[in-house]
Design a protein around this motif. Structure first.
Motif, PDB file in Angstrom:
ATOM      1  N   PHE A  50     -74.900 -55.327  22.151  1.00  0.00           N
ATOM      2  CA  PHE A  50     -76.237 -55.158  22.332  1.00  0.00           C
ATOM      3  C   PHE A  50     -77.608 -55.033  23.920  1.00  0.00           C
ATOM      4  N   LYS A  51     -76.320 -56.241  24.300  1.00  0.00           N
ATOM      5  CA  LYS A  51     -76.600 -55.907  26.139  1.00  0.00           C
ATOM      6  C   LYS A  51     -76.315 -55.159  26.202  1.00  0.00           C
ATOM      7  N   GLY A  52     -75.391 -53.847  26.469  1.00  0.00           N
ATOM      8  CA  GLY A  52     -74.613 -53.202  26.799  1.00  0.00           C
ATOM      9  C   GLY A  52     -73.376 -53.217  27.640  1.00  0.00           C
ATOM     10  N   ILE A  53     -72.596 -54.443  27.108  1.00  0.00           N
ATOM     11  CA  ILE A  53     -71.547 -54.912  27.918  1.00  0.00           C
ATOM     12  C   ILE A  53     -71.033 -53.694  27.194  1.00  0.00           C
ATOM     13  N   ASP A  54     -69.209 -53.492  27.934  1.00  0.00           N
ATOM     14  CA  ASP A  54     -68.442 -52.622  27.625  1.00  0.00           C
ATOM     15  C   ASP A  54     -67.136 -53.007  28.049  1.00  0.00           C
ATOM     16  N   TYR A  55     -66.744 -54.042  27.108  1.00  0.00           N
ATOM     17  CA  TYR A  55     -65.352 -54.445  27.101  1.00  0.00           C
ATOM     18  C   TYR A  55     -63.920 -53.993  27.470  1.00  0.00           C
ATOM     19  N   ASP A  56     -63.353 -53.763  28.862  1.00  0.00           N
ATOM     20  CA  ASP A  56     -61.729 -53.223  28.394  1.00  0.00           C
ATOM     21  C   ASP A  56     -60.751 -53.893  27.954  1.00  0.00           C
ATOM     22  N   VAL A  57     -59.986 -53.392  26.355  1.00  0.00           N
ATOM     23  CA  VAL A  57     -59.929 -54.311  25.421  1.00  0.00           C
ATOM     24  C   VAL A  57     -58.625 -54.467  25.680  1.00  0.00           C
ATOM     25  N   ASN A  58     -58.378 -53.869  27.168  1.00  0.00           N
ATOM     26  CA  ASN A  58     -56.933 -55.097  27.665  1.00  0.00           C
ATOM     27  C   ASN A  58     -57.378 -56.548  28.276  1.00  0.00           C
ATOM     28  N   THR A  59     -58.720 -56.536  28.285  1.00  0.00           N
ATOM     29  CA  THR A  59     -58.587 -57.841  28.679  1.00  0.00           C
ATOM     30  C   THR A  59     -59.366 -59.137  27.622  1.00  0.00           C
ATOM     31  N   LEU A  60     -59.447 -58.710  25.941  1.00  0.00           N
ATOM     32  CA  LEU A  60     -59.315 -59.180  24.642  1.00  0.00           C
ATOM     33  C   LEU A  60     -57.548 -59.588  24.441  1.00  0.00           C
ATOM     34  N   PRO A  61     -58.549 -60.690  23.986  1.00  0.00           N
ATOM     35  CA  PRO A  61     -56.742 -61.292  23.187  1.00  0.00           C
ATOM     36  C   PRO A  61     -56.595 -60.535  22.295  1.00  0.00           C
ATOM     37  N   LEU A  62     -55.728 -60.296  20.627  1.00  0.00           N
ATOM     38  CA  LEU A  62     -55.980 -59.819  20.087  1.00  0.00           C
ATOM     39  C   LEU A  62     -56.205 -59.692  18.154  1.00  0.00           C
ATOM     40  N   SER A  63     -56.548 -61.106  18.431  1.00  0.00           N
ATOM     41  CA  SER A  63     -57.630 -61.958  17.503  1.00  0.00           C
ATOM     42  C   SER A  63     -59.053 -60.674  17.578  1.00  0.00           C
ATOM     43  N   ILE A  64     -58.939 -60.584  18.678  1.00  0.00           N
ATOM     44  CA  ILE A  64     -60.116 -59.648  18.313  1.00  0.00           C
ATOM     45  C   ILE A  64     -60.615 -58.162  19.210  1.00  0.00           C
ATOM     46  N   ARG A  65     -59.511 -57.626  19.710  1.00  0.00           N
ATOM     47  CA  ARG A  65     -59.113 -56.439  20.394  1.00  0.00           C
ATOM     48  C   ARG A  65     -59.797 -55.854  18.789  1.00  0.00           C
ATOM     49  N   LYS A  66     -58.856 -55.231  17.241  1.00  0.00           N
ATOM     50  CA  LYS A  66     -59.453 -55.310  16.796  1.00  0.00           C
ATOM     51  C   LYS A  66     -60.447 -54.345  16.618  1.00  0.00           C
ATOM     52  N   TYR A  67     -61.404 -55.326  16.507  1.00  0.00           N
ATOM     53  CA  TYR A  67     -62.431 -55.204  15.623  1.00  0.00           C
ATOM     54  C   TYR A  67     -63.737 -54.327  17.265  1.00  0.00           C
ATOM     55  N   TRP A  68     -62.863 -54.728  17.905  1.00  0.00           N
ATOM     56  CA  TRP A  68     -64.318 -54.819  19.221  1.00  0.00           C
ATOM     57  C   TRP A  68     -64.416 -53.007  19.275  1.00  0.00           C
ATOM     58  N   ILE A  69     -62.392 -52.553  19.052  1.00  0.00           N
ATOM     59  CA  ILE A  69     -62.502 -51.198  19.088  1.00  0.00           C
ATOM     60  C   ILE A  69     -63.409 -50.771  17.749  1.00  0.00           C
ATOM     61  N   ASP A  70     -62.900 -51.040  16.863  1.00  0.00           N
ATOM     62  CA  ASP A  70     -63.244 -50.997  15.311  1.00  0.00           C
ATOM     63  C   ASP A  70     -64.978 -51.053  15.406  1.00  0.00           C
ATOM     64  N   GLN A  71     -66.031 -52.137  16.174  1.00  0.00           N
ATOM     65  CA  GLN A  71     -67.497 -51.809  16.050  1.00  0.00           C
ATOM     66  C   GLN A  71     -67.824 -50.471  17.471  1.00  0.00           C
ATOM     67  N   LYS A  72     -67.356 -50.632  18.494  1.00  0.00           N
ATOM     68  CA  LYS A  72     -67.500 -49.693  19.297  1.00  0.00           C
ATOM     69  C   LYS A  72     -67.296 -48.527  18.259  1.00  0.00           C
ATOM     70  N   LYS A  73     -66.576 -47.527  17.778  1.00  0.00           N
ATOM     71  CA  LYS A  73     -66.535 -46.545  17.116  1.00  0.00           C
ATOM     72  C   LYS A  73     -67.902 -46.629  15.621  1.00  0.00           C
ATOM     73  N   GLU A  74     -67.469 -47.461  14.785  1.00  0.00           N
ATOM     74  CA  GLU A  74     -68.754 -47.099  14.136  1.00  0.00           C
ATOM     75  C   GLU A  74     -70.396 -47.688  14.291  1.00  0.00           C
ATOM     76  N   ILE A  75     -70.622 -48.086  16.005  1.00  0.00           N
ATOM     77  CA  ILE A  75     -71.838 -48.207  16.080  1.00  0.00           C
ATOM     78  C   ILE A  75     -72.141 -46.044  16.822  1.00  0.00           C
ATOM     79  N   SER A  76     -71.338 -45.978  17.335  1.00  0.00           N
ATOM     80  CA  SER A  76     -71.376 -44.724  17.997  1.00  0.00           C
ATOM     81  C   SER A  76     -71.340 -43.978  16.854  1.00  0.00           C
ATOM     82  N   GLU A  77     -70.606 -43.463  16.154  1.00  0.00           N
ATOM     83  CA  GLU A  77     -70.157 -42.990  14.958  1.00  0.00           C
ATOM     84  C   GLU A  77     -71.865 -42.907  13.945  1.00  0.00           C
TER      85      GLU A  77
END
Length: 414
Positions: free
Chosen positions: A110-137
């Motif tokens: 919501f704040k417009g922060i776009d994390y570089d996925v490579n800087t995220l721990p594995l525990s959140i990485r897939k969720y972040w990718i999926d969330q971005k994709k879902e919002i965009s779609e």
């Protein structure tokens, strides 16, 4: 808020002995008990027809007309996002509820922060990718179908649904795309219950037989307590990305250890692995993750290490199943070997996480620091366990020597 409370009561909601107020820390509204509740007593009840789910929306005249024009079934998340995108704050039948919803959210998306996925721990990485994709779609789809909607409005509506929806097993509807299931609903008043994975007292139930949705007390609730539910065993990175908040002491913290990382750690610890070991590990299918709630390495992680220490003859023809799933106590020598290897592996894992932490930007560094803490707790617990086992072994040896000495004395006296 008064208008919302009157609206709820007029629609048959029951929540005697509760009040909505802003808890300390200015983190949004919370629900507090103004009286005590016994275990099992209903705290909140409302008619099931007020659960905002996909079936309710597609049957409303306004949306039925809109969906008829596009001649396309939509998924539950798309339908609920559409609903909150279109509903007018002044004219809607849900107006009093819409007016108490947050106007903004503290999530990175919501704040417009776009994390570089490579800087995220594995525990959140897939969720972040999926969330971005879902919002965009969803945004692209809704703007294509309904050009009058803006991305900002859809982003807000998506967040309303994502941060407030509750798991409900909805009935299938002919005009809803149920291909991925339909298990979400937004439930007014209930969605103001905040999250605490440790001391939550409320358990939510859809009583289909009685046609109502109920939140019951899972334990006794004292007057003045804030009432919590549990959103799930999420670490702080997940809580921030999904809900926009973190917890000071979060027992949901975890470190994911994929099999390829586990194998690398095992080799560093001097374990000789074969393809046969890898195949057995895949068949066993146990996770090797570390959790903040664990007292040392979990049974799953220990079992995986035990598998990697098996000899060929122990694995051949499925013999490993009798060994791994046996209820017999593990041989002391094997147990000691597992501890030895685990200690090396966990320390190596911690070193790797520490090195990654040093390279991370400030916006994600704290996520990695939490993972280091989880590793520290696991190592400390393991070392304590090893020390206790060693002391037990020494005590057994001492007793055995005393017993032997006593027997020798008795024999000599004879």
């Amino acid at each position: 808020m008064e208008e919302f409370i009157k609206w709820c009561k007029a629609r048959g909601y029951k929540f005697d002995g509760l009040e909505i107020t802003c808890p300390p820390g200015n983190c949004g509204n919370g629900i507090y008990a103004t009286t005590g509740f016994r275990t099992g007593k209903p705290i909140i009840t409302l008619p099931e027809h007020d659960m905002i789910n996909s079936a309710l929306v597609v049957d409303l005249p306004f949306y039925k007309k809109k969906l008829a024009k596009i001649n396309e079934k939509m998924k539950p998340m798309e339908i609920l996002t559409m609903f909150f995108s279109f509903e007018d704050f002044e004219q809607s039948a849900w107006s009093p509820y819409l007016k108490v919803l947050p106007k903004t959210f503290d999530t990175p998306a919501f704040k417009g922060i776009d994390y570089d996925v490579n800087t995220l721990p594995l525990s959140i990485r897939k969720y972040w990718i999926d969330q971005k994709k879902e919002i965009s779609e969803i945004s692209e789809k809704l703007r294509h179908l309904f050009p009058e909607l803006t991305h900002d409005k859809i982003l807000w509506a998506w967040h309303v649904v994502n941060t407030r929806c509750i798991f409900v097993e909805n009935e299938e509807h002919d005009n809803v795309d149920n291909s991925d299931g339909d298990t979400i609903a937004v439930i007014p008043y209930v969605d103001m219950l905040n999250h605490d994975p440790e001391k939550y007292q409320g358990v939510a139930l859809h009583e289909k037989r009685n046609g109502r949705y109920v939140v019951q007390a899972k334990r006794q609730i004292q007057e003045g307590e804030q009432i919590f539910v549990c959103y799930g065993a999420h670490d702080n990175a997940r809580l921030l990305v999904e809900y926009g908040f973190t917890l000071p002491q979060n027992l949901g913290a975890k470190v994911l250890i994929p099999q390829e990382v586990l194998l690398t750690l095992a080799k560093i610890a001097g374990i000789k692995l074969t393809r046969e070991h890898e195949m057995v590990l895949e068949e066993v299918g146990l996770p090797s993750h570390l959790y903040a709630t664990d007292e040392g390495p979990s049974w799953s992680l220990r079992t995986n290490v035990r598998v990697m220490l098996l000899e060929h003859w122990q694995m051949a023809n499925g013999r490993w199943k009798k060994i791994i799933y046996s209820h017999d106590p593990i041989d002391d020598e094997v147990d000691q070997k597992i501890d030895e290897k685990l200690e090396i592996m966990l320390k190596e894992l911690r070193n790797g996480v520490v090195e990654k932490t040093k390279k991370m930007p400030n916006e994600t560094k704290w996520m990695w620091e939490e993972q280091v803490k989880v590793c520290d707790v696991a190592i400390e617990s393991l070392e304590k366990s090893i020390k206790e086992k060693e002391e037990e072994r020494k005590e057994e040896e001492r007793r055995a020597e005393e017993s032997k000495a006593t027997e020798e004395v008795e024999k000599s006296e004879e």
